[in-house]
Design a protein around this motif. Sequence first.
Motif, mmCIF file in Angstrom:
data_model
loop_
_atom_site.group_PDB
_atom_site.id
_atom_site.type_symbol
_atom_site.label_atom_id
_atom_site.label_comp_id
_atom_site.label_asym_id
_atom_site.label_seq_id
_atom_site.Cartn_x
_atom_site.Cartn_y
_atom_site.Cartn_z
ATOM 1 N N ALA A 49 60.337 -81.724 -46.352
ATOM 2 C CA ALA A 49 59.876 -80.759 -45.349
ATOM 3 C C ALA A 49 58.365 -80.858 -45.165
ATOM 4 N N ASP A 50 57.632 -81.004 -46.265
ATOM 5 C CA ASP A 50 56.182 -81.165 -46.163
ATOM 6 C C ASP A 50 55.825 -82.450 -45.413
ATOM 7 N N GLU A 51 56.549 -83.519 -45.700
ATOM 8 C CA GLU A 51 56.295 -84.804 -45.035
ATOM 9 C C GLU A 51 56.488 -84.704 -43.526
ATOM 10 N N LEU A 52 57.505 -83.939 -43.104
ATOM 11 C CA LEU A 52 57.854 -83.859 -41.686
ATOM 12 C C LEU A 52 57.217 -82.666 -40.978
ATOM 13 N N GLY A 53 56.429 -81.873 -41.716
ATOM 14 C CA GLY A 53 55.843 -80.686 -41.117
ATOM 15 C C GLY A 53 56.866 -79.632 -40.778
ATOM 16 N N GLY A 54 57.954 -79.605 -41.541
ATOM 17 C CA GLY A 54 59.029 -78.652 -41.294
ATOM 18 C C GLY A 54 59.089 -77.557 -42.340
ATOM 19 N N ARG A 55 60.250 -76.943 -42.442
ATOM 20 C CA ARG A 55 60.444 -75.835 -43.390
ATOM 21 C C ARG A 55 61.672 -76.107 -44.236
ATOM 22 N N ALA A 56 61.563 -75.838 -45.518
ATOM 23 C CA ALA A 56 62.676 -76.022 -46.441
ATOM 24 C C ALA A 56 63.326 -74.685 -46.761
ATOM 25 N N VAL A 57 64.654 -74.697 -46.836
ATOM 26 C CA VAL A 57 65.423 -73.543 -47.302
ATOM 27 C C VAL A 57 66.295 -74.027 -48.454
ATOM 28 N N VAL A 58 66.016 -73.504 -49.643
ATOM 29 C CA VAL A 58 66.772 -73.909 -50.823
ATOM 30 C C VAL A 58 67.995 -73.015 -50.927
ATOM 31 N N VAL A 59 69.185 -73.623 -50.818
ATOM 32 C CA VAL A 59 70.411 -72.831 -50.772
ATOM 33 C C VAL A 59 71.576 -73.669 -51.271
ATOM 34 N N LEU A 67 76.636 -66.697 -48.458
ATOM 35 C CA LEU A 67 75.969 -67.455 -47.401
ATOM 36 C C LEU A 67 75.630 -66.648 -46.155
ATOM 37 N N PRO A 68 76.491 -65.772 -45.633
ATOM 38 C CA PRO A 68 76.106 -65.033 -44.427
ATOM 39 C C PRO A 68 74.803 -64.260 -44.580
ATOM 40 N N ALA A 69 74.614 -63.609 -45.726
ATOM 41 C CA ALA A 69 73.372 -62.870 -45.953
ATOM 42 C C ALA A 69 72.178 -63.816 -46.048
ATOM 43 N N VAL A 70 72.371 -64.959 -46.716
ATOM 44 C CA VAL A 70 71.297 -65.950 -46.829
ATOM 45 C C VAL A 70 70.895 -66.461 -45.460
ATOM 46 N N LEU A 71 71.880 -66.767 -44.625
ATOM 47 C CA LEU A 71 71.599 -67.293 -43.301
ATOM 48 C C LEU A 71 70.869 -66.267 -42.442
ATOM 49 N N ALA A 72 71.254 -65.016 -42.565
ATOM 50 C CA ALA A 72 70.599 -63.971 -41.787
ATOM 51 C C ALA A 72 69.126 -63.843 -42.171
ATOM 52 N N ASP A 73 68.822 -63.992 -43.457
ATOM 53 C CA ASP A 73 67.442 -63.868 -43.932
ATOM 54 C C ASP A 73 66.609 -65.103 -43.639
ATOM 55 N N ALA A 74 67.266 -66.263 -43.454
ATOM 56 C CA ALA A 74 66.529 -67.521 -43.357
ATOM 57 C C ALA A 74 66.013 -67.823 -41.947
ATOM 58 N N ASP A 75 66.407 -67.056 -40.944
ATOM 59 C CA ASP A 75 65.982 -67.298 -39.568
ATOM 60 C C ASP A 75 66.290 -68.732 -39.158
ATOM 61 N N LEU A 76 67.573 -69.017 -38.962
ATOM 62 C CA LEU A 76 68.004 -70.368 -38.623
ATOM 63 C C LEU A 76 68.328 -70.535 -37.145
ATOM 64 N N ASP A 77 67.867 -69.617 -36.310
ATOM 65 C CA ASP A 77 68.079 -69.779 -34.872
ATOM 66 C C ASP A 77 67.557 -71.149 -34.451
ATOM 67 N N CYS A 78 68.378 -71.911 -33.729
ATOM 68 C CA CYS A 78 68.001 -73.302 -33.472
ATOM 69 C C CYS A 78 68.653 -73.821 -32.200
ATOM 70 N N ASP A 79 68.173 -74.980 -31.774
ATOM 71 C CA ASP A 79 68.733 -75.679 -30.630
ATOM 72 C C ASP A 79 69.694 -76.778 -31.053
ATOM 73 N N VAL A 80 69.514 -77.287 -32.284
ATOM 74 C CA VAL A 80 70.347 -78.358 -32.824
ATOM 75 C C VAL A 80 70.751 -77.982 -34.245
ATOM 76 N N LEU A 81 72.038 -78.064 -34.538
ATOM 77 C CA LEU A 81 72.531 -77.870 -35.900
ATOM 78 C C LEU A 81 73.247 -79.140 -36.332
ATOM 79 N N VAL A 82 72.826 -79.691 -37.466
ATOM 80 C CA VAL A 82 73.491 -80.861 -38.041
ATOM 81 C C VAL A 82 74.150 -80.432 -39.347
ATOM 82 N N ASN A 83 75.470 -80.346 -39.338
ATOM 83 C CA ASN A 83 76.240 -80.021 -40.542
ATOM 84 C C ASN A 83 76.507 -81.319 -41.307
ATOM 85 N N ASN A 84 75.779 -81.534 -42.378
ATOM 86 C CA ASN A 84 75.868 -82.800 -43.094
ATOM 87 C C ASN A 84 76.243 -82.661 -44.565
ATOM 88 N N ALA A 85 75.933 -81.550 -45.197
ATOM 89 C CA ALA A 85 76.075 -81.436 -46.657
ATOM 90 C C ALA A 85 77.495 -81.760 -47.112
#
Length: 254
Positions: A49-59, A67-85
């Motif tokens: 995240a530091d390399e890319l100038g982004g933000r990390a969420v450890v979860v 997870l629902p509570a974590v997601l609500a707190d993490a502010d993940l509103d986005c234009d692109v979601l990549v489900n990869n894990a």
Amino acid sequence: MVDRHLEGQRAVVTGAASGIGAACARSLAAAGASVVLLDRAERAVRTLADELGGRAVVVDLSDTAALPAVLADADLDCDVLVNNAGVQHVARVEDFPPEQLSLMLRLMLEAPFLLARAVLPGMYERGRGRLIHIGSVHGHRASPFKAAYVAAKHGLEGLSKTIALEGGDRGVTSVVVCPGFVRTPLVEAQIAAQARETGVPEDRVLEDVLLHMAAVKRLLEPEEVGQTVAWLCRPEAASMTGTSVLMDGGWSAR
């Protein structure tokens, strides 16, 4: 000329600390996106995240009860979601630990559903969005000793198609990218288990087991998948939804 088609947009990538997830994060950031990287490997995901100038969420995405509570707190509103894990476990059905099956279905099917559920309202409000799920040729073909992985990837195909039908008239697309075997720690870690289950020597597993069904006899590189994901976010891909992009080296042609 640098292609910055995601300038001003935010992309969320799960399992982003290494392998395909890291490659996706790099490709999306190179296309101009502000990236939010989710992973349980704290040091690795923060470094990227530091390399890319982004933000990390450890979860831990397999903890779907929290997870629902974590997601609500993490502010993940986005234009692109990549489900990869994802994770892998190689064993015969009669030897497959039920708790491992449960974990893998939570991580690779339930968590993508919960993430989609969290980000879709914002996408619908803006009238645009891309959901890209990293599936597998195992979403279309089965292999022995991979009951949980095959089941999860087949389920992900169905989830993506449902999202595509619901979001099609609201500017949101949903696509599954389906690689064959990619040069990642997940693939490298299963060689010993495949040798144990098949009786094939470890130094022959790659050629005789993993690549046996493919016409192209090589591992994919993570960057190939990452670049495909970035392309699916281009305006030219707006009609690609409810479908799969197979990168399986010809395996599914059989």
